[in-house]
Scaffold this active site. Sequence first.
Site, PDB file in Angstrom:
ATOM      1  N   SER A   3      -2.421   5.575  10.883  1.00 51.46           N
ATOM      2  CA  SER A   3      -1.583   6.180   9.985  1.00 51.46           C
ATOM      3  C   SER A   3      -0.082   6.193  10.598  1.00 51.46           C
ATOM      4  O   SER A   3       0.017   6.151  11.959  1.00 51.46           O
ATOM      5  CB  SER A   3      -2.004   7.748  10.214  1.00 51.46           C
ATOM      6  OG  SER A   3      -1.236   8.552   9.616  1.00 51.46           O
ATOM      7  N   TYR A  53     -12.053   0.680   1.312  1.00 55.22           N
ATOM      8  CA  TYR A  53     -12.214   0.397   2.916  1.00 55.22           C
ATOM      9  C   TYR A  53     -13.315  -0.514   3.460  1.00 55.22           C
ATOM     10  O   TYR A  53     -14.417  -0.654   2.666  1.00 55.22           O
ATOM     11  CB  TYR A  53     -12.261   1.882   3.632  1.00 55.22           C
ATOM     12  CG  TYR A  53     -11.095   2.570   3.509  1.00 55.22           C
ATOM     13  CD1 TYR A  53     -10.261   2.509   4.503  1.00 55.22           C
ATOM     14  CD2 TYR A  53     -10.798   3.302   2.431  1.00 55.22           C
ATOM     15  CE1 TYR A  53      -9.062   3.434   4.693  1.00 55.22           C
ATOM     16  CE2 TYR A  53      -9.528   3.974   2.172  1.00 55.22           C
ATOM     17  CZ  TYR A  53      -8.613   3.981   3.363  1.00 55.22           C
ATOM     18  OH  TYR A  53      -7.461   4.744   3.114  1.00 55.22           O
ATOM     19  N   HIS A 102       0.847  -1.207  -0.068  1.00 56.68           N
ATOM     20  CA  HIS A 102      -0.026  -0.091   0.002  1.00 56.68           C
ATOM     21  C   HIS A 102       0.776   1.339  -0.028  1.00 56.68           C
ATOM     22  O   HIS A 102       0.232   2.339   0.494  1.00 56.68           O
ATOM     23  CB  HIS A 102      -0.997   0.104   1.133  1.00 56.68           C
ATOM     24  CG  HIS A 102      -2.099   0.852   0.921  1.00 56.68           C
ATOM     25  ND1 HIS A 102      -2.599   1.173  -0.228  1.00 56.68           N
ATOM     26  CD2 HIS A 102      -2.842   1.763   1.881  1.00 56.68           C
ATOM     27  CE1 HIS A 102      -3.820   1.879  -0.004  1.00 56.68           C
ATOM     28  NE2 HIS A 102      -3.906   2.432   1.136  1.00 56.68           N
TER      29      HIS A 102
END
Length: 743
Positions: free
Chosen positions: A312, A538, A151
């Site tokens: 994150s 998602y 990713h």
Amino acid sequence: MASKSRRLSGLEISLIVLFLLMTAVSVALITVLALKQESDKKEEVTPEEPSPSVTPPEKPYLIGVGRADCTGPVADLPMMGYANTDQTARGLHTRLFSRAFIVDDGNKRVVFVTSDIGMVSQRLRLEVFQALKEKYGDLYRQDNVVLSGTHTHSGVGGYFQYTLFMITSKGYIKPSIQAIVSGIVKSIDIAHRNLRPGRIFINKGQVADSNFNRSPHSYMNNPEEERNRYEFNTDKQIVVLKFTDLDGDGIGLLSWFAVHPVSMNYTNRMVSSDNLGYASYIFEQEKNIGFLPGEKGPFVAGFSSSNLGDSSPNIRGPVCVNTGLKCDYINSSCPVGGKKACIAFGPGEDMFESTRIIGENMFKIAKELYGSAKQELHGPVYGAHQWVNMTDETVQFNSTHTGRTCKPALGHSFAAGTTDGGGEFNFLQGDTEGDPFWDGIRDAVLGPPSNETKACHQPKPILFSTGEMDSPLPWHPAIVDVQIITIGSLAVVAVPGEFTTMSGRRIREAVKRELEVKEPFTNAEVVVAGLCNIYTHYITTYEEYQIQRYEGASTIFGPHTLSAYIQRYRGLAKAIAHGTIGELPKGPEPPFFDEDKLFNQVRDPVADVAPVGTTFGDVLQEVNPVYKVGEIASVTFVSGNPRHSGDIRDTTLVTVERFHNDTGSWEIIHNDASWETRFHWIKGLAGRSQAKVEWHIPQTAQAGTYQIQYFGHYKQTTENTTVITPYVGTSAAFKVARSFYYF
């Protein structure tokens, strides 16, 4: 005359006897000590490798590992991740690699591949299987091969067949997808050729200061009793597999950790493997002594994605960059500057340092776990796979209540982006109302969503009803892969998108409950492997979906998406546990659109032009005569468009070379896969361009004489022909000193 023998005195006899006794005692003590040391050696398990003297209690696995370059074009093409068509590649930070791991129990085999790409698309997976079938027949199949993307948001796009993704990456780009397909297949080829008897150990631990929940408001909407079971609102656990041969020599590492590779932010224009790729890089460099990165060093270290949807690496969190104050908790915006001013930052001074710090954090813990791994995996391997029409799944909650999935749709907050970057206009996260202005534009240009789709997606206000849009091709997939592979007591749940923290926890628990009814799964370890096989955005929990932040707005199959997946993965796990995989329905096959139906908005680069009085490879800005460690050596060349170099896999655009006085030769110490080098392509007008090469001189650099070389190609066209010509640019020789007082 015969000599007369002398009789020994009593004192002398006593001393001799004492000497003999002391000698005997000393020999005995030395023998005991030697035996004790040998015993200790046998009992001791070193932190780096398991003792080779221990024979595996069961038939060993056949294991193989392989790494291959999958770097595509590094110039002029859109990057995939931030959905920003203006973010086109302009150089190379680190190369991208595919890493394959094969495990065979003597009857069946499974393959896990992790690649430094944004995600695995359906088109990419189907093209990989076309190539595998040509080489291996039915050995490598849909059910036993998992393809996962790390990713990274700093790889080039162009490997999709659905309209929405083709729009954001300017179409289907053949050189891009060919590089990835070839790299994945080659990594499997290498692992296949290297199959040997071996052992696999598993370990797990926690990585601190490396991930941060970017949507805590959504997470807090999950049930309190569920949240109270966990210490953190992101998963800190990293799971590590250690691969060794039967002599105990390590040959590979495979791990899973939940963090977004967005340390390289949306301003970056260089192809980069980001934080997960950097962790792989430093682990492999430590193990493959004497090899440059990307060369044929035998050890392979794969750091893979997991349930990273809301996780994150920008651990300093979001702030309003113009005031320094905290952003709005609900919609991540600022009083002045709106959402564009609300940006989350990583731990470093810039994105490169943040990438290094997060990557090193993962590497250090993985290294410790690798060294101390003692729990061995035993037992058969399994692979279970189905295709599912996710637009029409009925979820059975209990005997009286059901739910349905929906045709794909994206909410208004999808266009808001996240605190990691992206987002346009006045869209905000957490929007459950919509905006009549944007709805009107949508209705006029694309048509309104149907009442059925609007009702199905509630409370999501629909911005794009992609499941009802099919021009020129469907905008989103309907047929989705679900897959589980197991190795002994380990289950790898290959999920088709970005599961949030709590979504990942729920699916792990559901799969574990189904598996643990049978051996060898009574103490199963379940990991979520993210971004596998097909990309469907998602997957939030039902409760997170209600908040409609970016992740909920991007859950394309509606509020019951997670429940539908849990139901399907439970079915796969049950079939594995009960030995009924063969009874699983295959499901509806996905489409493979003809290539002539896939559009491409990327123009071929024009012919290259060198400035008057120069030729390609000439130096425009020379290096300094002397640098000290810690400084940046930089040189700029007359360049052609790097796209004219074609397939750049297994090559290098850049070398840093050190001169050896004793041999009179140059030794390559860095290439373009090295962390220390950066290649910037500077596009000019009318076919003119420049290449700037930087060497960030490490503190470990030896004093001496160095040069930088750049390798490229330029294109020339006439009325009837096109000629591609290679060239080399070489800097002047320069000195590197430990300090400026060295000379």
